[in-house]
Scaffold this motif. Structure first.
Motif, PDB file in Angstrom:
ATOM      1  N   ARG A  65      70.031  51.852 -55.623  1.00  0.00           N
ATOM      2  CA  ARG A  65      70.957  51.641 -54.523  1.00  0.00           C
ATOM      3  C   ARG A  65      71.127  50.142 -54.312  1.00  0.00           C
ATOM      4  O   ARG A  65      70.135  49.411 -54.209  1.00  0.00           O
ATOM      5  N   LEU A  66      72.368  49.695 -54.288  1.00  0.00           N
ATOM      6  CA  LEU A  66      72.654  48.297 -54.000  1.00  0.00           C
ATOM      7  C   LEU A  66      72.362  48.059 -52.520  1.00  0.00           C
ATOM      8  O   LEU A  66      72.900  48.764 -51.662  1.00  0.00           O
ATOM      9  N   ALA A  67      71.505  47.080 -52.240  1.00  0.00           N
ATOM     10  CA  ALA A  67      71.064  46.858 -50.853  1.00  0.00           C
ATOM     11  C   ALA A  67      71.792  45.667 -50.252  1.00  0.00           C
ATOM     12  O   ALA A  67      72.007  44.658 -50.903  1.00  0.00           O
ATOM     13  N   ALA A  68      72.177  45.816 -48.977  1.00  0.00           N
ATOM     14  CA  ALA A  68      72.833  44.722 -48.259  1.00  0.00           C
ATOM     15  C   ALA A  68      72.014  44.261 -47.064  1.00  0.00           C
ATOM     16  O   ALA A  68      72.358  43.276 -46.426  1.00  0.00           O
ATOM     17  N   ASP A  72      68.461  48.729 -45.453  1.00  0.00           N
ATOM     18  CA  ASP A  72      68.835  49.459 -46.680  1.00  0.00           C
ATOM     19  C   ASP A  72      67.621  49.624 -47.593  1.00  0.00           C
ATOM     20  O   ASP A  72      67.429  50.669 -48.221  1.00  0.00           O
ATOM     21  N   ILE A  73      66.832  48.556 -47.715  1.00  0.00           N
ATOM     22  CA  ILE A  73      65.667  48.594 -48.612  1.00  0.00           C
ATOM     23  C   ILE A  73      64.648  49.607 -48.096  1.00  0.00           C
ATOM     24  O   ILE A  73      64.110  50.413 -48.862  1.00  0.00           O
ATOM     25  N   GLU A  74      64.420  49.605 -46.793  1.00  0.00           N
ATOM     26  CA  GLU A  74      63.426  50.531 -46.240  1.00  0.00           C
ATOM     27  C   GLU A  74      63.903  51.978 -46.341  1.00  0.00           C
ATOM     28  O   GLU A  74      63.114  52.877 -46.631  1.00  0.00           O
ATOM     29  N   LEU A  75      65.209  52.188 -46.132  1.00  0.00           N
ATOM     30  CA  LEU A  75      65.752  53.552 -46.279  1.00  0.00           C
ATOM     31  C   LEU A  75      65.672  54.007 -47.735  1.00  0.00           C
ATOM     32  O   LEU A  75      65.322  55.159 -48.019  1.00  0.00           O
ATOM     33  N   ALA A  83      65.842  49.843 -54.484  1.00  0.00           N
ATOM     34  CA  ALA A  83      66.895  48.985 -53.940  1.00  0.00           C
ATOM     35  C   ALA A  83      67.077  47.773 -54.851  1.00  0.00           C
ATOM     36  O   ALA A  83      66.105  47.224 -55.372  1.00  0.00           O
ATOM     37  N   ILE A  84      68.344  47.389 -55.042  1.00  0.00           N
ATOM     38  CA  ILE A  84      68.673  46.301 -55.970  1.00  0.00           C
ATOM     39  C   ILE A  84      69.613  45.324 -55.287  1.00  0.00           C
ATOM     40  O   ILE A  84      70.500  45.709 -54.524  1.00  0.00           O
ATOM     41  N   GLY A  85      69.401  44.035 -55.553  1.00  0.00           N
ATOM     42  CA  GLY A  85      70.365  42.998 -55.202  1.00  0.00           C
ATOM     43  C   GLY A  85      70.561  42.126 -56.428  1.00  0.00           C
ATOM     44  O   GLY A  85      69.763  42.193 -57.370  1.00  0.00           O
ATOM     45  N   PHE A  86      71.607  41.339 -56.433  1.00  0.00           N
ATOM     46  CA  PHE A  86      71.854  40.435 -57.560  1.00  0.00           C
ATOM     47  C   PHE A  86      71.557  38.996 -57.150  1.00  0.00           C
ATOM     48  O   PHE A  86      71.648  38.649 -55.972  1.00  0.00           O
ATOM     49  N   ASP A  87      71.221  38.174 -58.151  1.00  0.00           N
ATOM     50  CA  ASP A  87      71.106  36.737 -57.868  1.00  0.00           C
ATOM     51  C   ASP A  87      71.823  35.924 -58.919  1.00  0.00           C
ATOM     52  O   ASP A  87      71.949  36.312 -60.073  1.00  0.00           O
ATOM     53  N   LEU A  88      72.331  34.786 -58.447  1.00  0.00           N
ATOM     54  CA  LEU A  88      73.093  33.863 -59.284  1.00  0.00           C
ATOM     55  C   LEU A  88      72.280  32.580 -59.415  1.00  0.00           C
ATOM     56  O   LEU A  88      71.859  32.000 -58.413  1.00  0.00           O
ATOM     57  N   GLU A  89      72.077  32.131 -60.673  1.00  0.00           N
ATOM     58  CA  GLU A  89      71.266  30.935 -60.914  1.00  0.00           C
ATOM     59  C   GLU A  89      72.168  29.748 -61.256  1.00  0.00           C
ATOM     60  O   GLU A  89      72.352  29.410 -62.423  1.00  0.00           O
ATOM     61  N   GLY A  90      72.721  29.151 -60.220  1.00  0.00           N
ATOM     62  CA  GLY A  90      73.564  27.980 -60.424  1.00  0.00           C
ATOM     63  C   GLY A  90      74.922  28.159 -59.789  1.00  0.00           C
ATOM     64  O   GLY A  90      75.428  29.287 -59.664  1.00  0.00           O
ATOM     65  N   ALA A  91      75.531  27.033 -59.388  1.00  0.00           N
ATOM     66  CA  ALA A  91      76.800  27.084 -58.647  1.00  0.00           C
ATOM     67  C   ALA A  91      78.017  27.033 -59.550  1.00  0.00           C
ATOM     68  O   ALA A  91      79.137  27.242 -59.082  1.00  0.00           O
TER      69      ALA A  91
END
Ligand SMILES: [Zn+2]
Length: 321
Positions: A65-68, A72-75, A83-91
């Motif tokens: 589940r994509l978490a916002a 969301d993570i606890e549910l 629960a999943i989120g994305f991260d970006l390494e650099g601008a």
């Protein structure tokens, strides 16, 4: 009790197999931040990865589940879903436009740093000439704060990271960084950086990468030793875990298109030999051994739980909106 993995890397390919992510879940992880691109990856690659990963998550609602939000993570944890989120390494994939921060957030990006090892128009990288946060970078920090995205300073240069932490009005984390006092490596962070992150209310998440831990075959006790150092310096409420395990997959080539030069992004002078292929990672199952390893350093069970996720849940409650 939420277990929070602050950074993991699948192949940057839309067809990446999520099997390693399933193994993280089986090892007790409830939330994982998955990388969707670095400064070396062109926008075409970053977008195709986000599209592919979102499709995989959407196709398996029984597993992901994509978490916002922290709720969301606890549910998700209560439902037995990762629960999943994305991260970006650099601008660089933000094309010098602060408005892109909110767009990436809407696509599922929950944390970002501004520079990947090298300097760019936004901020300095940790393996380049010292360069602070640029005027554009100051606008970018404001955009990250405004969008409710976690500001992350791993891979960022020292001066730039200190200036980001000074400019941010919200907690700033290091999602996968280790103390320089224990291992002399350009990717590791000084006591000054650790103190500055803690002063924002942030968390320093310790990585499980061999070269940064200073051991050839890293294990849970190595990670715990670095976590204990940070806890001793700034308090256990500012320590987290971002093992940074990088999963490769036979048959999937995720090399950036064009004239890609790995030695530019991972310079030999910074201690990398043949890019990062010589680095080794703690096994996924390190997660099963962490609670005991942290307690062997003298932490209580409750303190170990803060390190394994409680602290990052606190920061997410404050930053994600
Ligand atoms: Zn990284």
């Amino acid at each position: 009790m939420i277990h929070w993995e602050a950074h993991a890397c699948l192949p940057l390919h839309p067809e990446a197999d999520f099997a390693p992510i399933d193994r993280l879940h089986a090892a007790g992880v409830n939330y994982v931040s998955i990388n969707i691109g670095m400064d070396m990856n062109p926008l075409s690659q970053v977008m195709s990865v986000i599209g592919g990963f979102r499709a995989t998550i959407a196709a398996h609602p029984d597993r992901y589940r994509l978490a916002a939000s922290a709720d969301d993570i606890e549910l998700a944890a209560a439902d037995g879903v990762l629960a999943i989120g994305f991260d970006l390494e650099g601008a660089m994939p933000m094309l010098e436009q602060p408005a892109m921060v909110a767009l990436y957030r809407d696509l599922g990006v929950r944390q970002m740093h501004f520079a990947y090892n090298r300097n760019n128009s936004v901020a300095g990288g940790c393996h380049d000439d010292e360069c602070g946060l640029t005027p554009l970078g100051r606008r970018m920090v404001a955009a990250v704060n405004e969008a409710g995205v976690l500001m992350d300073c791993s891979h960022t240069g020292r001066r730039a990271s200190l200036e980001i932490m000074d400019a941010s009005v919200q907690p700033v984390i290091f999602s996968h960084s280790n103390p320089l006092a224990l291992v002399e490596h350009g990717r590791n962070v000084t006591d000054e950086q650790i103190r500055a992150s803690a002063a924002t209310g942030g968390v320093i998440c310790v990585s499980g990468v061999s070269g940064f831990l200073g051991t050839r075959t890293p294990d849970a006790d190595d990670v715990a030793r670095h976590a204990a150092y940070v806890a001793e310096l700034v308090g256990v409420e500012h320590v987290g875990i971002g093992l940074d395990i990088s999963f490769h997959q036979d048959g999937l080539d995720d090399t950036p298109p064009g004239n890609f030069d790995a030695t530019y992004w991972w310079p030999k002078s910074a201690g990398y030999d043949r890019a990062v292929t010589r680095m080794t990672y703690t096994p996924i199952e390190t997660w099963r051994a962490l609670a005991a390893a942290l307690q062997r350093t003298g932490m209580t069970g409750d303190e170990a739980a803060l390190v394994m996720g409680g602290n990052m849940v606190r920061v997410a409650r404050e930053v994600w909106r």
